[in-house]
Design an enzyme around this catalytic site. Structure first.
Site: not given
Length: 273
Positions: A18, A52-53, A203, A226, A229
């Site tokens: 992430d 990543s988002a 993910k 962290d 998600n």
């Protein structure tokens, strides 16, 4: 590392990470020794994959700072680009449903700032909204003002809604969406952000796809995260590491915990390789 068992890193052949709150320090940059450790592993044939988002531009920004050239997983697993930045995997929310969800949010949760993403496009109602301006400064991206029905007509769908607001409004939005749209993936990335995607997006699915592409078993993969998600990804791989700054509910459900993003937790694990 905390909460470890034996020599946890000896079999790792690929690493997923992430970005925000994990790879990046709180100043939104990668520490020098973390960057060098990652590149050294990469030269030894252990790919380091950003997950990543964020939209593609936001991930590429960090990839340029890192200096490697690997596939990237965007939109929490909704879109994967290969080393040449070509789409190799995509899962979208149908546009008709997206328009319905946006209208419902504007009616039921007016305190929330709704951002819509698809491919390389980020669409908002008002680019002067403080939440939008803040996100533009962090990601160094630029939103476009428009109606999503028109802006995403050709694509036929969107990859993600990012809802921004104070924790009370985000909590209200989360309850509303989970009650009325159980077919969607709805996850908090932090107390101010709620990610809303097609129900097939996670993910974990992005990680599984790339492991198959590289021919590497999940048991030989490591991941760092962290947030809520990140949970699927962290528990799918052989070595899932939560950062010390992760919420307690996340840390309690993973195999390993490393130091915080500010304490260079990823570097702490990599140096054992």
């Amino acid at each position: 590392m905390e909460k470890t068992q034996g020599k946890a890193t000896e079999d790792i052949r690929i690493i997923y990470s992430d970005i925000d709150g994990t790879l990046l320090r709180n100043d939104h940059h990668i520490s020098a020794r973390t960057r060098e450790a990652i590149l050294d592993l990469d030269r030894r044939g252990i790919p380091f994959i950003l997950v990543s988002a964020r939209m593609p531009d936001g991930v590429r920004l960090i990839q340029r700072e890192l200096g490697n050239r690997r596939p990237i997983i965007c939109y929490s697993g909704g879109l994967i680009l290969d080393e040449e930045q070509k789409v190799i995997y995509s899962r979208q929310m149908e546009l008709e449903l997206a328009v319905e969800v946006q209208s419902a949010l504007e009616r039921e949760c007016p305190g929330i700032c709704c951002n819509t993403y698809g491919g390389e496009l980020w669409v908002v109602r008002d680019d002067k909204n403080p939440w939008v301006v803040r996100e533009e400064n962090i990601t160094e991206g630029k939103s476009a003002v428009g109606d999503i029905k028109d802006m995403f007509a050709q694509a036929g769908g969107i990859h993600k809604f990012l809802l921004m607001g104070n924790p009370e409004d985000i909590g209200k939005g989360e309850i509303f969406l989970k009650t009325n749209y159980p077919q969607l993936t709805i996850l908090r990335s932090n107390e101010y952000y709620l990610e809303v995607m097609d129900g097939s997006v996670d993910k974990e699915e992005g990680v599984r796809f790339l492991c198959r592409r590289f021919g590497i078993p999940l048991s030989c993969a490591a991941a760092f995260g962290d947030g809520e998600n990140d949970m699927g990804m962290l528990n799918a791989v052989g070595y899932g590491f939560a950062m010390r700054n992760a919420p307690e509910r996340v840390k309690k459900q993973v195999k390993y915990v490393t130091k915080s993003n500010e304490e260079e937790g990823i570097w702490e694990v990599i140096r054992e390789l």
